[in-house]
Design a protein around this motif. Structure first.
Motif, PDB file in Angstrom:
ATOM      1  N   ARG A  38      29.505  49.769  35.868  1.00  0.00           N
ATOM      2  CA  ARG A  38      30.710  49.225  37.038  1.00  0.00           C
ATOM      3  C   ARG A  38      31.669  49.201  36.336  1.00  0.00           C
ATOM      4  N   TRP A  39      31.417  48.526  35.713  1.00  0.00           N
ATOM      5  CA  TRP A  39      32.664  47.570  35.399  1.00  0.00           C
ATOM      6  C   TRP A  39      32.983  48.210  33.828  1.00  0.00           C
ATOM      7  N   GLY A  40      32.583  48.281  32.760  1.00  0.00           N
ATOM      8  CA  GLY A  40      32.666  49.531  32.281  1.00  0.00           C
ATOM      9  C   GLY A  40      32.296  50.069  30.261  1.00  0.00           C
ATOM     10  N   SER A  41      31.876  48.383  29.924  1.00  0.00           N
ATOM     11  CA  SER A  41      30.611  48.617  29.136  1.00  0.00           C
ATOM     12  C   SER A  41      29.837  46.892  29.171  1.00  0.00           C
ATOM     13  N   ILE A  42      28.915  47.490  28.190  1.00  0.00           N
ATOM     14  CA  ILE A  42      27.915  46.178  27.595  1.00  0.00           C
ATOM     15  C   ILE A  42      28.831  45.039  26.838  1.00  0.00           C
ATOM     16  N   ALA A  43      29.750  45.608  26.970  1.00  0.00           N
ATOM     17  CA  ALA A  43      30.860  43.709  26.483  1.00  0.00           C
ATOM     18  C   ALA A  43      32.062  43.159  27.527  1.00  0.00           C
ATOM     19  N   ASP A  44      31.661  43.979  28.569  1.00  0.00           N
ATOM     20  CA  ASP A  44      32.045  43.307  29.159  1.00  0.00           C
ATOM     21  C   ASP A  44      31.621  42.419  29.712  1.00  0.00           C
ATOM     22  N   VAL A  45      29.934  42.759  30.609  1.00  0.00           N
ATOM     23  CA  VAL A  45      28.999  42.220  30.646  1.00  0.00           C
ATOM     24  C   VAL A  45      28.682  40.989  30.101  1.00  0.00           C
ATOM     25  N   ALA A  46      28.987  40.861  28.675  1.00  0.00           N
ATOM     26  CA  ALA A  46      28.784  39.871  27.775  1.00  0.00           C
ATOM     27  C   ALA A  46      29.730  38.709  28.009  1.00  0.00           C
ATOM     28  N   TRP A  47      31.275  39.425  28.289  1.00  0.00           N
ATOM     29  CA  TRP A  47      32.237  38.484  28.685  1.00  0.00           C
ATOM     30  C   TRP A  47      31.529  37.887  29.920  1.00  0.00           C
ATOM     31  N   VAL A  48      31.779  38.377  31.217  1.00  0.00           N
ATOM     32  CA  VAL A  48      31.029  37.482  32.501  1.00  0.00           C
ATOM     33  C   VAL A  48      29.648  36.799  31.894  1.00  0.00           C
ATOM     34  N   ILE A  49      29.563  37.214  30.877  1.00  0.00           N
ATOM     35  CA  ILE A  49      28.024  35.822  30.381  1.00  0.00           C
ATOM     36  C   ILE A  49      28.247  34.832  29.964  1.00  0.00           C
ATOM     37  N   SER A  50      29.659  35.329  29.427  1.00  0.00           N
ATOM     38  CA  SER A  50      30.045  34.079  28.592  1.00  0.00           C
ATOM     39  C   SER A  50      31.053  33.233  29.122  1.00  0.00           C
ATOM     40  N   ALA A  88      26.786  35.873  45.289  1.00  0.00           N
ATOM     41  CA  ALA A  88      27.641  36.771  45.976  1.00  0.00           C
ATOM     42  C   ALA A  88      28.615  37.349  45.357  1.00  0.00           C
ATOM     43  N   GLY A  89      29.959  36.560  44.120  1.00  0.00           N
ATOM     44  CA  GLY A  89      30.480  37.017  44.227  1.00  0.00           C
ATOM     45  C   GLY A  89      30.508  38.028  43.323  1.00  0.00           C
ATOM     46  N   ILE A  90      29.557  38.358  42.543  1.00  0.00           N
ATOM     47  CA  ILE A  90      29.093  39.508  41.765  1.00  0.00           C
ATOM     48  C   ILE A  90      29.763  41.136  42.322  1.00  0.00           C
ATOM     49  N   LEU A  91      28.852  40.740  43.067  1.00  0.00           N
ATOM     50  CA  LEU A  91      28.092  41.665  44.056  1.00  0.00           C
ATOM     51  C   LEU A  91      29.798  42.512  44.210  1.00  0.00           C
ATOM     52  N   LEU A  92      29.795  41.592  44.427  1.00  0.00           N
ATOM     53  CA  LEU A  92      31.965  41.968  45.153  1.00  0.00           C
ATOM     54  C   LEU A  92      32.947  42.110  44.358  1.00  0.00           C
ATOM     55  N   SER A  93      32.634  42.142  42.679  1.00  0.00           N
ATOM     56  CA  SER A  93      33.540  42.433  41.675  1.00  0.00           C
ATOM     57  C   SER A  93      33.665  43.477  41.764  1.00  0.00           C
ATOM     58  N   PRO A  94      35.049  43.973  41.502  1.00  0.00           N
ATOM     59  CA  PRO A  94      35.015  45.356  41.625  1.00  0.00           C
ATOM     60  C   PRO A  94      35.589  45.800  39.679  1.00  0.00           C
ATOM     61  N   THR A  95      35.935  44.295  39.396  1.00  0.00           N
ATOM     62  CA  THR A  95      35.620  44.830  37.915  1.00  0.00           C
ATOM     63  C   THR A  95      35.162  43.809  36.973  1.00  0.00           C
ATOM     64  N   SER A  96      35.688  43.584  35.659  1.00  0.00           N
ATOM     65  CA  SER A  96      34.900  42.323  34.290  1.00  0.00           C
ATOM     66  C   SER A  96      35.960  41.427  35.009  1.00  0.00           C
ATOM     67  N   VAL A  97      37.138  41.795  34.556  1.00  0.00           N
ATOM     68  CA  VAL A  97      38.043  40.323  35.036  1.00  0.00           C
ATOM     69  C   VAL A  97      38.158  39.670  36.544  1.00  0.00           C
ATOM     70  N   VAL A  98      37.365  40.038  37.236  1.00  0.00           N
ATOM     71  CA  VAL A  98      37.196  39.867  38.510  1.00  0.00           C
ATOM     72  C   VAL A  98      35.930  39.116  38.999  1.00  0.00           C
ATOM     73  N   ALA A  99      34.656  39.524  38.083  1.00  0.00           N
ATOM     74  CA  ALA A  99      32.715  39.256  37.977  1.00  0.00           C
ATOM     75  C   ALA A  99      34.018  37.881  36.879  1.00  0.00           C
ATOM     76  N   CYS A 100      34.973  37.435  35.938  1.00  0.00           N
ATOM     77  CA  CYS A 100      35.238  36.132  35.231  1.00  0.00           C
ATOM     78  C   CYS A 100      34.868  35.325  36.023  1.00  0.00           C
TER      79      CYS A 100
END
Length: 400
Positions: A38-50, A88-100
């Motif tokens: 959804r967001w682009g890559s595993i690295a994007d998800v890792a950034w959100v986790i951080s 709720a916010g993670i489900l509504l986030s269109p990009t990893s930047v918003v998800a952060c």
């Protein structure tokens, strides 16, 4: 006995929050493939986790001090509400930047819960503080055990991954009105006792912050880093390194959680038999070092479940909570403040570990296990120093 009974509903409500927290810690990693698509890559998800670590770092120390001033309940409620916004916010986030942004909220939620919950448990259960706080790990482990199985079912039935977020948010929403009705114990019983009695009962350990305090701060980072790294990458390790099928690799987190859960009850049992928590701190840290090294040096689909269980037992079965209890014994004034300091360094680990390992993943998942083995070894060395200093300082108590 009466006190334990009167606070039992409070314990259950607090523990339920940490069941959801156990889900929150690994929910991004367990949904990594769906979120990466959804967001682009595993690295994007890792950034959100951080970002969870950043959120903890922003408010944890301050919330701990404010908890000592304004009470435990407001911060626990704030943590519950903020966690709902995260799910709720993670489900509504269109990009990893918003998800952060919502990842930061998850870290803030965790900080609020820690600032209120740990001091409340220690104050309402002072004679068995180790048991009360370590039992939080039982509920964290239960959440981490059930979530991979639930997500596995969602994948197998081709259902929407978002149900895992919705279920967690609903549990917290149900618990909020229950928590509103709870009564809490009085704060800082050590200080109250010292005001009533200036004799031996008011003895306070003469701990040196530059020595014991620094060791506990370092241990807070290392203990968080050790199990946080495993919880985020164990499933990927199973697929990429141990060559396991997806469902079998996901089951490694369940084995890990079973080990963590078993350790909670084992620790509660043997501490009641007279084994000191400070001894367990050293033993558990040594076992985690050996077991994580085993994952690194002997990658095997048949051995991985056993070692995952042992790592869960030794690194995630409450050793961090034991460290906090030891710290509040050596620095008993301002338990919320001590909680804030201890977990602030843990929050730094929550930020740095996903960032570092996100980049390391490109060179091989097993290199991440090697890093964790080194971190665990450093933790064992620090735990030995804490053991020596704790025994030395606490001898003053018996001398008095």
């Amino acid at each position: 006995m009466e006190q334990k009974h009167s606070y039992r509903p409070l314990y259950l409500s607090l523990y339920l929050n940490y069941f959801v927290h156990g889900i929150g810690v690994i929910i991004l990693a367990q949904n990594m493939d769906a979120l990466a698509a959804r967001w682009g890559s595993i690295a994007d998800v890792a950034w959100v986790i951080s970002m969870l670590g950043i959120g903890r770092l922003i408010v944890l120390f301050v919330s701990g001090k404010l908890s000592d001033t304004y009470g435990r309940k407001p911060f626990i409620l704030l943590g519950m509400i903020t966690y709902i916004f995260f799910f709720a916010g993670i489900l509504l986030s269109p990009t990893s930047v918003v998800a952060c942004i919502f990842g930061i909220l998850a870290g803030i939620a965790n900080s609020f819960l820690d600032a209120g919950t740990y001091p409340a448990l220690i104050e309402s259960y002072p004679e068995s503080a180790s048991t009360a706080t370590v039992l939080l790990k039982a509920f964290i482990s239960a959440g981490q055990f059930l979530l991979p199985l639930f997500i596995g079912i969602l994948i197998a039935t081709k259902a929407w991954y978002g149900w895992s977020f919705i279920v967690a948010a609903v549990i917290l929403a149900i618990n909020i009105p229950i928590m509103l009705k709870m009564s809490f114990p009085s704060m800082n019983p050590v200080q109250e006792a010292s005001e009533k009695d200036t004799s031996a009962a008011s003895w306070l350990p003469k701990s040196k912050w530059y020595l014991e305090g620094v060791c506990f701060v370092i241990y807070g980072y290392i203990s968080q880093a050790t199990f946080y790294l495993i919880s985020q990458w164990l499933t990927k390790y199973g697929v990429a390194v141990a060559q396991m099928q997806d469902m079998a690799a996901r089951s490694l987190m369940s084995y890990y959680s079973i080990g963590s859960l078993a350790c909670v009850f084992f620790t509660a049992f043997i501490t009641k038999k007279g084994i000191r928590p400070i001894t367990l701190l050293v033993v558990y840290t040594f076992i985690s070092t050996v077991s994580i090294a085993g994952l690194y040096f002997i990658p095997s689909g048949s051995l991985a479940p056993i070692l995952s269980l042992v790592v869960g037992f030794s690194a995630a079965g409450g050793v961090m909570q034991l460290g906090l209890v030891m710290m509040t014994e050596m620095f008993p004034k301002g338990k919320g403040t001590m909680t804030g300091i201890f977990y602030t360094t843990g929050s730094i680990a929550s930020f740095t570990i996903p960032v570092v390992t996100g980049y390391m993943a490109d060179s091989g998942i097993n290199s991440i296990m090697g890093l964790d083995a080194i971190i665990a070894l450093a933790g064992f060395i620090v735990a030995c120093i804490i053991y020596v200093r704790y025994n030395s300082v606490m001898k003053e108590k018996t001398a008095n």
